[in-house]
Design a protein around this motif. Sequence first.
Motif, PDB file in Angstrom:
ATOM      1  N   PRO A 114      -0.244 -28.988 -34.194  1.00  0.00           N
ATOM      2  CA  PRO A 114      -1.474 -29.780 -34.344  1.00  0.00           C
ATOM      3  C   PRO A 114      -1.606 -30.460 -35.702  1.00  0.00           C
ATOM      4  O   PRO A 114      -2.016 -31.628 -35.765  1.00  0.00           O
ATOM      5  CB  PRO A 114      -2.581 -28.735 -34.109  1.00  0.00           C
ATOM      6  N   PRO A 115      -1.269 -29.791 -36.833  1.00  0.00           N
ATOM      7  CA  PRO A 115      -1.329 -30.513 -38.111  1.00  0.00           C
ATOM      8  C   PRO A 115      -0.405 -31.729 -38.148  1.00  0.00           C
ATOM      9  O   PRO A 115      -0.744 -32.746 -38.749  1.00  0.00           O
ATOM     10  CB  PRO A 115      -0.900 -29.451 -39.134  1.00  0.00           C
ATOM     11  N   LEU A 116       0.754 -31.594 -37.511  1.00  0.00           N
ATOM     12  CA  LEU A 116       1.661 -32.737 -37.454  1.00  0.00           C
ATOM     13  C   LEU A 116       1.045 -33.885 -36.667  1.00  0.00           C
ATOM     14  O   LEU A 116       1.199 -35.063 -37.024  1.00  0.00           O
ATOM     15  CB  LEU A 116       2.992 -32.321 -36.826  1.00  0.00           C
ATOM     16  N   ALA A 117       0.322 -33.560 -35.606  1.00  0.00           N
ATOM     17  CA  ALA A 117      -0.372 -34.585 -34.830  1.00  0.00           C
ATOM     18  C   ALA A 117      -1.379 -35.325 -35.710  1.00  0.00           C
ATOM     19  O   ALA A 117      -1.484 -36.557 -35.663  1.00  0.00           O
ATOM     20  CB  ALA A 117      -1.084 -33.960 -33.636  1.00  0.00           C
ATOM     21  N   ALA A 121      -1.296 -39.270 -36.652  1.00  0.00           N
ATOM     22  CA  ALA A 121      -2.460 -40.084 -36.315  1.00  0.00           C
ATOM     23  C   ALA A 121      -2.959 -40.834 -37.555  1.00  0.00           C
ATOM     24  O   ALA A 121      -3.291 -42.030 -37.488  1.00  0.00           O
ATOM     25  CB  ALA A 121      -3.566 -39.221 -35.733  1.00  0.00           C
ATOM     26  N   ALA A 122      -3.003 -40.137 -38.677  1.00  0.00           N
ATOM     27  CA  ALA A 122      -3.449 -40.780 -39.915  1.00  0.00           C
ATOM     28  C   ALA A 122      -2.487 -41.886 -40.333  1.00  0.00           C
ATOM     29  O   ALA A 122      -2.915 -42.969 -40.774  1.00  0.00           O
ATOM     30  CB  ALA A 122      -3.576 -39.734 -41.023  1.00  0.00           C
ATOM     31  N   TYR A 155       5.990 -38.056 -32.631  1.00  0.00           N
ATOM     32  CA  TYR A 155       5.319 -36.759 -32.683  1.00  0.00           C
ATOM     33  C   TYR A 155       5.867 -35.800 -31.621  1.00  0.00           C
ATOM     34  O   TYR A 155       6.213 -34.650 -31.910  1.00  0.00           O
ATOM     35  CB  TYR A 155       3.818 -36.952 -32.508  1.00  0.00           C
ATOM     36  N   ARG A 156       5.970 -36.277 -30.379  1.00  0.00           N
ATOM     37  CA  ARG A 156       6.407 -35.412 -29.292  1.00  0.00           C
ATOM     38  C   ARG A 156       7.878 -35.006 -29.435  1.00  0.00           C
ATOM     39  O   ARG A 156       8.298 -33.984 -28.893  1.00  0.00           O
ATOM     40  CB  ARG A 156       6.188 -36.099 -27.948  1.00  0.00           C
ATOM     41  N   ALA A 157       8.671 -35.787 -30.173  1.00  0.00           N
ATOM     42  CA  ALA A 157      10.079 -35.443 -30.362  1.00  0.00           C
ATOM     43  C   ALA A 157      10.230 -34.079 -31.021  1.00  0.00           C
ATOM     44  O   ALA A 157      11.220 -33.373 -30.784  1.00  0.00           O
ATOM     45  CB  ALA A 157      10.779 -36.509 -31.201  1.00  0.00           C
TER      46      ALA A 157
END
Length: 222
Positions: A114-117, A121-122, A155-157
């Motif tokens: 989640p932090p990576l998401a 996003a930022a 992100y999903r990678a």
Amino acid sequence: MTARTAAPRPTATGAVSRALLAAFVLAAAADLIALLAGAETGHRIAKPLLMPLLAAYAASRGAPKLLIAALLFGWGGDVLLLFDAEAAFLAGMGSFAAGHVCYLVLFGRGRTSPPLAGLYAAALVATVALLWPDLPADLRVPVAGYSLLLTAMAYRASALGVPAGLGGALFLLSDTLIATGVADWPQPPVPDFWIMLTYLAAQYLLTAGALRAGYGEGRTTD
């Protein structure tokens, strides 16, 4: 439940796989050297060979059709971007977008951070906001939409592990360099070299990550 080995997929011999990977590395080196030397003809010859060779290597390792399709859509984008026309640029972006969809489906719903998401996003919001005023008006919406899809793929990678996650990040960096060029921002020396270096590393790492995650030969199931 104990693991059992899935029925083996038909794969080429290890020697063929190694030869195809070596051919990809040689073509990549030739392309990068041509860019550094300003040899446009060499770049135009080498670039269309890259993704077909990587796709052939992946296929020889028993890669799934979605990975092969993603690489071949990348090849379509590579070829289209050789033409200096806005229509070709948009078509190439569409081909890459189709490849990102293939990657997203391939990655499935594996666990991600989640932090990576939040970080991605930022980065997406900041990049689009900064680029928006300097992009040609008719490219703003397509670039923003493509950036959203690319960021989702990057992100999903990470669901496939560190190599694929790094590949996704490098793909995002490569295409961001292209976007800054379209926006006429200051560029590093020999920008096409850096674009291709990060792109080639990205595609290889995504391929290696997918194969390592169990999508190629030797995959096991529960």
